[in-house]
Design a protein around this motif. Structure first.
Motif, PDB file in Angstrom:
ATOM      1  N   TYR A 158       0.819  -1.228  -0.006  1.00  0.00           N
ATOM      2  CA  TYR A 158       0.055   0.161  -0.136  1.00  0.00           C
ATOM      3  C   TYR A 158       0.916   1.327   0.020  1.00  0.00           C
ATOM      4  O   TYR A 158       2.051   1.043   0.366  1.00  0.00           O
ATOM      5  CB  TYR A 158      -0.965  -0.067   1.271  1.00  0.00           C
ATOM      6  CG  TYR A 158      -1.727  -1.256   1.392  1.00  0.00           C
ATOM      7  CD1 TYR A 158      -2.956  -1.294   0.548  1.00  0.00           C
ATOM      8  CD2 TYR A 158      -1.400  -2.111   2.414  1.00  0.00           C
ATOM      9  CE1 TYR A 158      -3.749  -2.477   0.628  1.00  0.00           C
ATOM     10  CE2 TYR A 158      -2.336  -3.243   2.453  1.00  0.00           C
ATOM     11  CZ  TYR A 158      -3.386  -3.524   1.421  1.00  0.00           C
ATOM     12  OH  TYR A 158      -4.373  -4.407   1.791  1.00  0.00           O
ATOM     13  N   TYR A 159       0.529   2.403  -0.500  1.00  0.00           N
ATOM     14  CA  TYR A 159       0.967   3.669  -0.692  1.00  0.00           C
ATOM     15  C   TYR A 159       0.511   4.697  -0.325  1.00  0.00           C
ATOM     16  O   TYR A 159      -0.932   4.733  -0.498  1.00  0.00           O
ATOM     17  CB  TYR A 159       1.928   3.588  -1.704  1.00  0.00           C
ATOM     18  CG  TYR A 159       1.353   4.228  -3.013  1.00  0.00           C
ATOM     19  CD1 TYR A 159       1.193   5.390  -3.319  1.00  0.00           C
ATOM     20  CD2 TYR A 159       0.670   2.983  -3.724  1.00  0.00           C
ATOM     21  CE1 TYR A 159       0.426   5.704  -4.733  1.00  0.00           C
ATOM     22  CE2 TYR A 159      -0.107   3.665  -4.877  1.00  0.00           C
ATOM     23  CZ  TYR A 159      -0.316   4.653  -5.233  1.00  0.00           C
ATOM     24  OH  TYR A 159      -0.944   5.193  -6.311  1.00  0.00           O
ATOM     25  N   THR A 180       6.489   9.698  -0.799  1.00  0.00           N
ATOM     26  CA  THR A 180       5.838   8.257  -0.573  1.00  0.00           C
ATOM     27  C   THR A 180       6.171   7.377   0.448  1.00  0.00           C
ATOM     28  O   THR A 180       7.272   7.137   0.541  1.00  0.00           O
ATOM     29  CB  THR A 180       5.947   7.931  -1.920  1.00  0.00           C
ATOM     30  OG1 THR A 180       5.661   8.591  -3.271  1.00  0.00           O
ATOM     31  CG2 THR A 180       5.077   6.623  -2.281  1.00  0.00           C
ATOM     32  N   PHE A 181       4.903   7.075   1.389  1.00  0.00           N
ATOM     33  CA  PHE A 181       5.263   6.140   2.169  1.00  0.00           C
ATOM     34  C   PHE A 181       4.480   4.970   1.788  1.00  0.00           C
ATOM     35  O   PHE A 181       3.703   4.747   1.163  1.00  0.00           O
ATOM     36  CB  PHE A 181       4.490   6.401   3.644  1.00  0.00           C
ATOM     37  CG  PHE A 181       4.945   7.761   4.182  1.00  0.00           C
ATOM     38  CD1 PHE A 181       6.170   7.594   5.098  1.00  0.00           C
ATOM     39  CD2 PHE A 181       4.627   9.085   3.704  1.00  0.00           C
ATOM     40  CE1 PHE A 181       6.650   8.753   5.704  1.00  0.00           C
ATOM     41  CE2 PHE A 181       5.270  10.161   4.355  1.00  0.00           C
ATOM     42  CZ  PHE A 181       6.383   9.841   5.234  1.00  0.00           C
ATOM     43  N   TYR A 182       5.411   3.726   2.184  1.00  0.00           N
ATOM     44  CA  TYR A 182       4.796   2.240   1.470  1.00  0.00           C
ATOM     45  C   TYR A 182       4.524   1.419   2.797  1.00  0.00           C
ATOM     46  O   TYR A 182       5.155   1.706   3.797  1.00  0.00           O
ATOM     47  CB  TYR A 182       5.950   1.817   0.878  1.00  0.00           C
ATOM     48  CG  TYR A 182       6.026   2.402  -0.680  1.00  0.00           C
ATOM     49  CD1 TYR A 182       5.201   2.358  -1.532  1.00  0.00           C
ATOM     50  CD2 TYR A 182       7.199   3.196  -0.754  1.00  0.00           C
ATOM     51  CE1 TYR A 182       5.509   2.817  -2.945  1.00  0.00           C
ATOM     52  CE2 TYR A 182       7.602   3.820  -1.855  1.00  0.00           C
ATOM     53  CZ  TYR A 182       6.697   3.505  -3.210  1.00  0.00           C
ATOM     54  OH  TYR A 182       6.982   4.414  -4.036  1.00  0.00           O
ATOM     55  N   LYS A 183       3.669   0.518   2.710  1.00  0.00           N
ATOM     56  CA  LYS A 183       3.411  -0.444   3.692  1.00  0.00           C
ATOM     57  C   LYS A 183       3.080  -1.732   3.039  1.00  0.00           C
ATOM     58  O   LYS A 183       2.009  -1.860   2.275  1.00  0.00           O
ATOM     59  CB  LYS A 183       2.060  -0.107   4.682  1.00  0.00           C
ATOM     60  CG  LYS A 183       1.799  -0.915   5.750  1.00  0.00           C
ATOM     61  CD  LYS A 183       0.577  -0.554   6.550  1.00  0.00           C
ATOM     62  CE  LYS A 183       0.222  -1.257   7.613  1.00  0.00           C
ATOM     63  NZ  LYS A 183      -0.835  -0.802   8.498  1.00  0.00           N
ATOM     64  N   ASN A 189       1.840  -7.828   3.073  1.00  0.00           N
ATOM     65  CA  ASN A 189       2.148  -9.146   3.617  1.00  0.00           C
ATOM     66  C   ASN A 189       2.697  -8.937   5.129  1.00  0.00           C
ATOM     67  O   ASN A 189       1.975  -9.706   6.197  1.00  0.00           O
ATOM     68  CB  ASN A 189       3.458 -10.011   2.844  1.00  0.00           C
ATOM     69  CG  ASN A 189       3.656 -11.380   3.253  1.00  0.00           C
ATOM     70  OD1 ASN A 189       2.684 -12.100   3.933  1.00  0.00           O
ATOM     71  ND2 ASN A 189       4.840 -11.755   3.560  1.00  0.00           N
ATOM     72  N   CYS A 190       3.707  -8.206   5.260  1.00  0.00           N
ATOM     73  CA  CYS A 190       4.386  -8.359   6.644  1.00  0.00           C
ATOM     74  C   CYS A 190       4.012  -6.732   7.335  1.00  0.00           C
ATOM     75  O   CYS A 190       4.625  -6.717   8.500  1.00  0.00           O
ATOM     76  CB  CYS A 190       5.674  -8.264   6.841  1.00  0.00           C
ATOM     77  SG  CYS A 190       6.794  -7.199   5.822  1.00  0.00           S
ATOM     78  N   SER A 191       3.479  -5.917   6.680  1.00  0.00           N
ATOM     79  CA  SER A 191       3.285  -4.757   7.268  1.00  0.00           C
ATOM     80  C   SER A 191       4.321  -3.842   7.580  1.00  0.00           C
ATOM     81  O   SER A 191       4.214  -2.918   8.453  1.00  0.00           O
ATOM     82  CB  SER A 191       2.230  -4.562   8.607  1.00  0.00           C
ATOM     83  OG  SER A 191       1.044  -5.238   8.212  1.00  0.00           O
ATOM     84  N   HIS A 192       5.459  -4.048   7.087  1.00  0.00           N
ATOM     85  CA  HIS A 192       6.479  -3.363   7.063  1.00  0.00           C
ATOM     86  C   HIS A 192       6.135  -1.906   6.568  1.00  0.00           C
ATOM     87  O   HIS A 192       6.076  -1.745   5.341  1.00  0.00           O
ATOM     88  CB  HIS A 192       7.714  -4.109   6.500  1.00  0.00           C
ATOM     89  CG  HIS A 192       9.001  -3.197   6.569  1.00  0.00           C
ATOM     90  ND1 HIS A 192       9.808  -2.782   7.414  1.00  0.00           N
ATOM     91  CD2 HIS A 192       9.606  -2.627   5.485  1.00  0.00           C
ATOM     92  CE1 HIS A 192      10.751  -2.310   7.094  1.00  0.00           C
ATOM     93  NE2 HIS A 192      10.768  -2.077   5.800  1.00  0.00           N
ATOM     94  N   GLU A 193       6.670  -0.909   7.269  1.00  0.00           N
ATOM     95  CA  GLU A 193       6.288   0.791   6.831  1.00  0.00           C
ATOM     96  C   GLU A 193       7.757   1.272   6.533  1.00  0.00           C
ATOM     97  O   GLU A 193       8.600   1.139   7.352  1.00  0.00           O
ATOM     98  CB  GLU A 193       5.631   1.419   7.803  1.00  0.00           C
ATOM     99  CG  GLU A 193       4.183   1.019   7.867  1.00  0.00           C
ATOM    100  CD  GLU A 193       3.421   1.909   8.854  1.00  0.00           C
ATOM    101  OE1 GLU A 193       3.562   3.172   8.776  1.00  0.00           O
ATOM    102  OE2 GLU A 193       2.550   1.208   9.605  1.00  0.00           O
ATOM    103  N   ASP A 194       7.705   1.699   5.410  1.00  0.00           N
ATOM    104  CA  ASP A 194       9.018   2.496   5.090  1.00  0.00           C
ATOM    105  C   ASP A 194       8.803   3.528   3.942  1.00  0.00           C
ATOM    106  O   ASP A 194       8.010   3.409   3.225  1.00  0.00           O
ATOM    107  CB  ASP A 194      10.188   1.760   4.683  1.00  0.00           C
ATOM    108  CG  ASP A 194      11.539   2.297   4.940  1.00  0.00           C
ATOM    109  OD1 ASP A 194      11.628   3.502   5.209  1.00  0.00           O
ATOM    110  OD2 ASP A 194      12.364   1.592   5.220  1.00  0.00           O
ATOM    111  N   LYS A 195       9.680   4.500   3.826  1.00  0.00           N
ATOM    112  CA  LYS A 195       9.445   5.373   2.686  1.00  0.00           C
ATOM    113  C   LYS A 195      10.735   5.336   1.654  1.00  0.00           C
ATOM    114  O   LYS A 195      10.771   5.758   0.534  1.00  0.00           O
ATOM    115  CB  LYS A 195       9.488   7.066   3.027  1.00  0.00           C
ATOM    116  CG  LYS A 195      10.627   7.313   3.848  1.00  0.00           C
ATOM    117  CD  LYS A 195      10.673   8.843   4.040  1.00  0.00           C
ATOM    118  CE  LYS A 195      11.900   9.280   4.849  1.00  0.00           C
ATOM    119  NZ  LYS A 195      11.648  10.771   5.095  1.00  0.00           N
ATOM    120  N   THR A 196      11.811   4.378   2.038  1.00  0.00           N
ATOM    121  CA  THR A 196      12.858   4.070   1.212  1.00  0.00           C
ATOM    122  C   THR A 196      13.135   2.778   1.173  1.00  0.00           C
ATOM    123  O   THR A 196      14.146   2.605   0.138  1.00  0.00           O
ATOM    124  CB  THR A 196      14.228   4.913   1.790  1.00  0.00           C
ATOM    125  OG1 THR A 196      14.275   4.475   3.177  1.00  0.00           O
ATOM    126  CG2 THR A 196      13.785   6.430   2.004  1.00  0.00           C
TER     127      THR A 196
END
Length: 110
Positions: free
Chosen positions: A79-80, A94-97, A100-107
């Motif tokens: 998701y973004y 842009t932030f991504y999630k 599958n594992c709900s790992h959140e990051d932007k980079t």
């Protein structure tokens, strides 16, 4: 900072005309306030939590999905969402999630 009670402009320190004392002087109207003692006030602002600024978990409701590889689990769907976190002349972040594992990051997504 002190403000003029009549025109709301920022008061500056200057000389009172009739005495040698210092006064708060309005630069736009004739308001003057004699300084009789030292004034010191401090206001400590409460910093917002990072989740308050970035929207918390509610920010991830109704977001779009894209094909991108997670840097943690190698899943290919995430998701973004985009936020303007810098000045207006900078691009949005842009932030991504990961789906599958709900790992959140932007980079970390490549």
């Amino acid at each position: 900072m002190l403000f003029c009670p009549y025109c709301a402009n920022n008061l500056t320190i200057g000389d009172a005309e009739d005495t040698s004392e210092q006064a708060w002087v309005c630069p736009t109207c004739p308001y003057k306030w004699l300084i009789k003692k030292q004034i010191s006030m401090r206001t400590h602002l409460k910093l917002k939590e990072v989740d308050d600024v970035l929207g918390g978990q509610k920010a991830w409701e109704n977001v779009d999905k894209t094909t991108i590889t997670c840097g943690k689990c190698d899943h290919t769907q995430a998701y973004y969402r985009q936020l303007q976190i810098r000045s207006a002349d900078e691009p949005m972040t842009t932030f991504y999630k990961c789906e599958n594992c709900s790992h959140e990051d932007k980079t970390m997504f490549c």
